[in-house]
Structures are given as structure tokens and as C-alpha cells.
Design a protein around this motif. Sequence first.
Motif, PDB file in Angstrom:
ATOM      1  N   ILE A   1       0.923  -1.129  -0.024  1.00  0.00           N
ATOM      2  CA  ILE A   1      -0.055   0.039   0.065  1.00  0.00           C
ATOM      3  C   ILE A   1       0.911   1.187   0.084  1.00  0.00           C
ATOM      4  N   LEU A   2       0.515   2.026  -0.925  1.00  0.00           N
ATOM      5  CA  LEU A   2       1.197   3.376  -1.020  1.00  0.00           C
ATOM      6  C   LEU A   2       0.444   4.479   0.005  1.00  0.00           C
ATOM      7  N   GLY A   3       1.174   4.941   0.921  1.00  0.00           N
ATOM      8  CA  GLY A   3       0.359   5.851   1.793  1.00  0.00           C
ATOM      9  C   GLY A   3       0.652   7.253   1.658  1.00  0.00           C
ATOM     10  N   ILE A   4      -0.279   8.313   1.768  1.00  0.00           N
ATOM     11  CA  ILE A   4       0.152   9.623   1.556  1.00  0.00           C
ATOM     12  C   ILE A   4      -0.578  10.343   2.788  1.00  0.00           C
ATOM     13  N   GLU A   5       0.268  11.235   3.670  1.00  0.00           N
ATOM     14  CA  GLU A   5      -0.197  11.889   4.465  1.00  0.00           C
ATOM     15  C   GLU A   5       0.089  13.344   4.458  1.00  0.00           C
TER      16      GLU A   5
ATOM     17  N   ALA B   1       4.800   6.803   1.680  1.00  0.00           N
ATOM     18  CA  ALA B   1       5.356   5.593   2.293  1.00  0.00           C
ATOM     19  C   ALA B   1       4.827   4.162   1.653  1.00  0.00           C
ATOM     20  N   ILE B   2       5.634   3.166   1.304  1.00  0.00           N
ATOM     21  CA  ILE B   2       5.098   2.081   0.874  1.00  0.00           C
ATOM     22  C   ILE B   2       5.155   1.249   2.169  1.00  0.00           C
ATOM     23  N   VAL B   3       3.992   0.291   2.362  1.00  0.00           N
ATOM     24  CA  VAL B   3       3.878  -0.511   3.577  1.00  0.00           C
ATOM     25  C   VAL B   3       3.405  -1.890   3.145  1.00  0.00           C
TER      26      VAL B   3
ATOM     27  N   LEU C   1       7.547  -1.772   6.748  1.00  0.00           N
ATOM     28  CA  LEU C   1       7.506  -0.330   6.205  1.00  0.00           C
ATOM     29  C   LEU C   1       8.922  -0.808   5.054  1.00  0.00           C
ATOM     30  N   LEU C   2       8.524  -0.529   3.993  1.00  0.00           N
ATOM     31  CA  LEU C   2       9.456  -0.648   2.971  1.00  0.00           C
ATOM     32  C   LEU C   2      10.601   0.655   2.494  1.00  0.00           C
ATOM     33  N   ALA C   3       9.424   1.619   2.450  1.00  0.00           N
ATOM     34  CA  ALA C   3      10.361   3.079   2.203  1.00  0.00           C
ATOM     35  C   ALA C   3       9.301   3.984   2.651  1.00  0.00           C
ATOM     36  N   GLN C   4      10.125   5.134   3.217  1.00  0.00           N
ATOM     37  CA  GLN C   4       9.234   6.386   3.724  1.00  0.00           C
ATOM     38  C   GLN C   4       9.863   7.479   3.341  1.00  0.00           C
ATOM     39  N   VAL C   5       9.509   8.421   2.729  1.00  0.00           N
ATOM     40  CA  VAL C   5      10.025   9.947   2.410  1.00  0.00           C
ATOM     41  C   VAL C   5       9.114  10.800   3.004  1.00  0.00           C
ATOM     42  N   THR C   6       9.688  11.630   3.851  1.00  0.00           N
ATOM     43  CA  THR C   6       8.925  12.926   4.553  1.00  0.00           C
ATOM     44  C   THR C   6       9.410  14.217   4.329  1.00  0.00           C
ATOM     45  N   ALA C   7       8.897  15.154   3.536  1.00  0.00           N
ATOM     46  CA  ALA C   7       9.439  16.469   3.485  1.00  0.00           C
ATOM     47  C   ALA C   7       8.735  17.310   4.772  1.00  0.00           C
ATOM     48  N   SER C   8       9.672  17.844   5.450  1.00  0.00           N
ATOM     49  CA  SER C   8       9.116  18.424   6.642  1.00  0.00           C
ATOM     50  C   SER C   8       9.188  20.064   6.546  1.00  0.00           C
ATOM     51  N   GLN C   9       8.137  20.652   7.239  1.00  0.00           N
ATOM     52  CA  GLN C   9       7.968  21.778   6.880  1.00  0.00           C
ATOM     53  C   GLN C   9       8.406  22.835   8.076  1.00  0.00           C
TER      54      GLN C   9
ATOM     55  N   HIS D   1       2.734  21.678   0.404  1.00  0.00           N
ATOM     56  CA  HIS D   1       2.324  20.332   0.100  1.00  0.00           C
ATOM     57  C   HIS D   1       2.158  20.363  -1.376  1.00  0.00           C
ATOM     58  N   VAL D   2       1.455  21.322  -2.142  1.00  0.00           N
ATOM     59  CA  VAL D   2       1.304  21.069  -3.375  1.00  0.00           C
ATOM     60  C   VAL D   2       2.570  21.034  -4.468  1.00  0.00           C
ATOM     61  N   VAL D   3       3.469  21.662  -3.974  1.00  0.00           N
ATOM     62  CA  VAL D   3       5.047  21.668  -4.438  1.00  0.00           C
ATOM     63  C   VAL D   3       5.718  20.091  -4.074  1.00  0.00           C
ATOM     64  N   ASP D   4       5.488  19.918  -2.922  1.00  0.00           N
ATOM     65  CA  ASP D   4       6.109  18.666  -2.460  1.00  0.00           C
ATOM     66  C   ASP D   4       5.680  17.179  -2.813  1.00  0.00           C
ATOM     67  N   ILE D   5       4.327  17.096  -2.951  1.00  0.00           N
ATOM     68  CA  ILE D   5       3.578  16.053  -2.746  1.00  0.00           C
ATOM     69  C   ILE D   5       4.268  14.954  -3.843  1.00  0.00           C
ATOM     70  N   THR D   6       4.231  15.498  -5.315  1.00  0.00           N
ATOM     71  CA  THR D   6       4.714  14.483  -6.284  1.00  0.00           C
ATOM     72  C   THR D   6       6.442  14.020  -5.961  1.00  0.00           C
ATOM     73  N   LYS D   7       6.937  14.930  -5.553  1.00  0.00           N
ATOM     74  CA  LYS D   7       8.437  14.580  -4.782  1.00  0.00           C
ATOM     75  C   LYS D   7       8.391  13.505  -3.970  1.00  0.00           C
ATOM     76  N   VAL D   8       7.628  13.776  -2.956  1.00  0.00           N
ATOM     77  CA  VAL D   8       7.980  12.483  -2.057  1.00  0.00           C
ATOM     78  C   VAL D   8       7.437  11.260  -2.673  1.00  0.00           C
ATOM     79  N   VAL D   9       6.475  11.357  -3.369  1.00  0.00           N
ATOM     80  CA  VAL D   9       5.926   9.835  -3.988  1.00  0.00           C
ATOM     81  C   VAL D   9       7.101   9.329  -4.888  1.00  0.00           C
ATOM     82  N   GLU D  10       7.608  10.365  -5.753  1.00  0.00           N
ATOM     83  CA  GLU D  10       8.656   9.734  -6.825  1.00  0.00           C
ATOM     84  C   GLU D  10       9.705   9.210  -5.865  1.00  0.00           C
ATOM     85  N   GLN D  11      10.264   9.896  -4.707  1.00  0.00           N
ATOM     86  CA  GLN D  11      11.319   9.413  -4.169  1.00  0.00           C
ATOM     87  C   GLN D  11      11.043   8.246  -3.469  1.00  0.00           C
ATOM     88  N   VAL D  12       9.792   7.991  -2.848  1.00  0.00           N
ATOM     89  CA  VAL D  12       9.574   6.683  -2.372  1.00  0.00           C
ATOM     90  C   VAL D  12       9.656   5.468  -2.973  1.00  0.00           C
ATOM     91  N   PHE D  13       9.091   5.714  -4.395  1.00  0.00           N
ATOM     92  CA  PHE D  13       9.108   4.521  -5.347  1.00  0.00           C
ATOM     93  C   PHE D  13      10.573   4.199  -5.738  1.00  0.00           C
TER      94      PHE D  13
END
Lengths: 355, 241
Positions: free
Chosen positions: A3-7, A16-18, A24-32, A51-63
Motif C-alpha cells: 500500500i502506498l500511503g500519503i499523509e 510511504a510504501i508498507v 515499512l519498505l520505504a518512507q519519504v517525508t518533507a518536513s516544513q 504540500h502542492v510542491v512537495d507531494i509528487t516529489k515525495v511519491v517519486e522518491q519513495v518509489f
Amino acid sequence: MNILGIETSCDETSAAIVQDGVHLLAQVTASQIDLHARFGGVVPEVASRRHVVDITKVVEQVFCDARMTWSDIDAIAVTCGPGLLGSLLVGVSAAKGYALATGKPIVGVHHIAGHVAAAMLAWAGGTGATPPFLCLVVSGGHTELLTVDSDFRFARLGGTRDDAAGEAYDKVARLLGLAYPGGPKVDDLAHRGRPDAYVFPRALLEDDGFDFSFSGLKSAVNNEIVKRRNRGQDVSVEDVCASFQAAVVEVLVEKTRRAALHTGARTIVVAGGVAANRGLREAMSKMAQALSARVIFPPIELCTDNAAMIAAAAYPRAKAGRWSPLTLNAYAQLPLADWQDDHWPGGHRLSPTCE
Amino acid sequence: MGVIAMDTATNALAVGVGTRDGQLLSGVVQRVPRGHSRLLQPSVQFALASAGLKMADVERIVTGVGPGSYTGVRMAVATAKAMGHALDVPVVAVPTVDAMARAAVLAEAAEVLPTRILVMLNARRGCAFGACYEHVEGGRFVQISEIQVLPIVEWMHSLGDDGRALIVRDWAGDSALASRAARSLTWGSLAGLMPQALLELGNRPEYAAYVGDDLHALAPVYALAVEAEAKWQAASEGGST
Ligand SMILES: [Zn+2]
């Protein structure tokens, strides 16, 4: 099942991918945090814009980190409430966009259920909790005592009537002039002070119920500081922190102890951002030992908001095929009971999709 | 091969599916209060299926990027970014006000086109998000003022005085607006043309297409700083002098 999780419910953009709700296989968090520090707290519009700027970045990185592609993913999980509406909407919109583009089913997840599920993840040196258990969720936005049954269904025993425990920490930190985010700093300073230097109220401790109240604590701390300074006495920041923390921890631990006795729970989970607090961890462990119960804290990095916990919380629903429809919305307020019964605010009933 | 277009910055949710040369095949416009978040993705799904296209046929996505409702505009931008990311296709960013002006042109007879079009979205306190456009030739309009927030009275100065300008606005009433311009239309009467307008503009080379690593940088045009940031900026500048 992966499951790909988005928060994105507050100020962390996380993906994250769990696997199977546990690994937990991978997790990327962009902290503000740095972005909001200068304002002394989270500014919702600033958070949403980032969030709008970071959202696709964290998904890309987690893959990338998991060395996976969409073909490895079985479902998408996203926080749909409660939280900051503008922030939640970015995650929900993106998750639905991903679901639409890839044909993957989606699960809307309650943020508190996520915090609880963080304790169910396996981590180095720990197997994680398996329901049923008793759970105390303590964060900047929530203070809740819940029972969780073997089907990952929640029953609420009680919660705060005003401020969340984490909110009280932030307010006291601000009173003491500690930089945002002040909660962890109060915890650090508390370890160098005397917990009996000042006596702060333990609200609702005499009350039989499982509710909390922390709003009076900030004023009590403020009054004490003002009183001492007016008398020309020194105020030790360490002592104030230690005494304040002693008051919060005593109430949290005592109510949890009574709840454990009341429910007969053998496992106690403490989750949420404040579960990272060392003072709380020590006192809770001691109490659990006295009851010969097991106490489980998620690892510190899974206590604060993260996507792994959202993917983990989605797993029981995903396994049962309880998908959310593409009309999934974001809700600033969302009672846990309504979420688990698929009752949406505004009269919408969220039935699982039939496709 | 198809194109998906969407905009959520105004009170009308607009979704269009078209051919690669910008022809509309299927359009969905919904003016359900607070419905954008729920209805955007189902509308895209419906429009795509109605056009007889599959997701694999999509070769470009067009999104309105505002300005307008902050919360609203992010829904389409976040959705378009996620779709572009997953499908690995370019996402074209079209300012919502440009598409609104285009919708107005589509509604006008070619022989009586206005000389200027002023598009305004209510920003409260007597101000509006907007942009002003001038007719060059053959129904083509160019932006003659940058997209910004101005007091409505100031926007009115950009209309020219030949009496052949057109105002497009997202609020009703306000007869004072119509008196100087030749005509004044409410957005509600034009929103039905938004899918077509988005698809047409999304096909023009002047609008940036974001793809690959560049896609992450795609963000709405807010036209206004966050109040807290503006205050902080002012305070820190004041303190440094
Ligand atoms: Zn949280």
C-alpha cells in the motif's frame, strides 16, 4: 499487499510504501518545520502551498527508495481527516489523481487510526502491537483513550475536553520563550529540573471518567511565573518544565492505568507525537510493569505524522475490500466512530465501491 | 489520443476531454457549492469514458492554475500533477483568468468582438484577482496587465474608453460595472464554455508544459502572498534598516 500511503494533514508531506500493514519498505517525508518556525506555529496557507510542491516529489522518491513501480502497488491510502482542511485536500486530491491514473483502489484513512497503526508496524528490534489493545493517542491535536479490537475497530473511552496534551506543551514552551516547536525542548529541559519545584494542577484526576483537561495548566504555569517574578524571585526554566511535565505525565499515566484496569487490557499502546516524550515513556513503562502489562511505543520517527502509519491503518480495510469511492473528500473534523462506520460529515454515506 | 483539462479555481468545476488538437469531445461543468473536492476525479473519469478514451490514451493534461480560491485551485493542480506524474505525460499550466477570457471570446460573435476583456474574480474587500486582455486579430487576445489583485475601481481604468470592452466577473449585481464597459457578463453565464476554453489554450505553445523532473515545480498562481508571510517580510525589512 503493498500500500502506498500519503499523509498531508498538517505540516509534513509524507509518502510511504508498507507491505501487509506491517513492513515499512520505504518512507519519504518533507518536513516544513523550518518553514513555519519563524511564525511560531504552523500557518495553514503556507503549509498547503508547500504540500502542492512537495507531494509528487515525495511519491517519486519513495518509489525510488523502495525500488518499485506502480505495478508493485496494490492500493493507495490517504489521510482524509481530521486536520487542516487545505493541507488534507492536497493529499486527497493527489491520491485520487494517482488512483484515477493508475486504476488502483483507494482507502481514506482517519488520522488518529493512523497514529494507532504506527504501533502495529514492525521495526528494528520490535514486532509491533497486534490488536486487541488499549491505546493512548497524544499529539499536538489529540489526546484520546481508545480500545482497539482484533478487527482494528475503535471504541472511545475518553479524550481531552479542551487542549490536547501536545498543545499544552507548545503553549508552555511559548510562555518560556522556547523556539517552535517547543514540545521536545520542554521534555529536554524537564530532565534537568526538579519536578516538585512547583505544584501545577492535575485536572480531572479525581474524576472517574477517562476525560482530560489541559487548558488550565498553561494559566497555572503563567500565574506561577508572574507571581515569582513580582516577588523578585528567580524562575528556573528547567524547574518549570520539570514540574509542568510531571503534572501532564501523571494525569496521562494515571488515566491510562485506570483504563487498563477497567478494560483488562494486557497491551497498552502509546502513540502520537507526544509519545516521543522521554518523561512519558519512562513513567508509562513503570506503570505498565506494575500491572504486568506490555507497553508499546512506536519508534520516535513513527510517532510524528508520517505516511507509513496511514498505509498501515488502511491495510485491514484493504484486505476486506472496503475501498473508498473517488468521491472521497477531506474533513477538518471527522469523528473516529463515523469514519469506521463509513458515515461522512454532511450526510454523505461512504459506501464501499462496488466495482 | 486525448487530452484532459480541468479547473477548480472558480465556483464552477470544469473538466474537459478532447482531441490532441484541442477539440472538445466531452465536457463536465458543475456548480455544486463545496462540491469540487468530491466531484473532480469522478468528473474526469466520466468525461474520459464518455469520450470513449482510456487512461492509456491520454497524452497531455491541462490544468487551470488560478488565481482564484486558494483551496480550490490546489485541487486541480494536485490532481493534474499526480496524474501527469503517474502517466508520465506533460501537464500544461493555463492561468484560470486566461481561460475565462477565452470562454468569453467563444461566447461572442466574431464580428462584434470586444476590444478589451477584463476578467475579475472576487478577492473581497473591494478587490479582485484579475487580468486585462486586448484584441489583436482574428479573435486572439493578449494579456495587457499582469495577473494580480487590485481594487476593482483600479481594474476599471484598464477598460479603455471606446465603450467596446467586456467585463467577466464571478459575482452578480454591481450595475456600476456595466455602465463604463460596453457589457458585463457574469461567470455563471460563461462557465459552460470553460472545458473548451481550457482545451484550446492548453494546445498553445505559449503555455508551459511540465514533464519529468520539472513537473514537481508546477504550482498554482496565487497572485497574493500569504498574510503571515507578508507581515513577517515587512517586519524583517523594517527591522533591518
Ligand atoms: Zn498527527
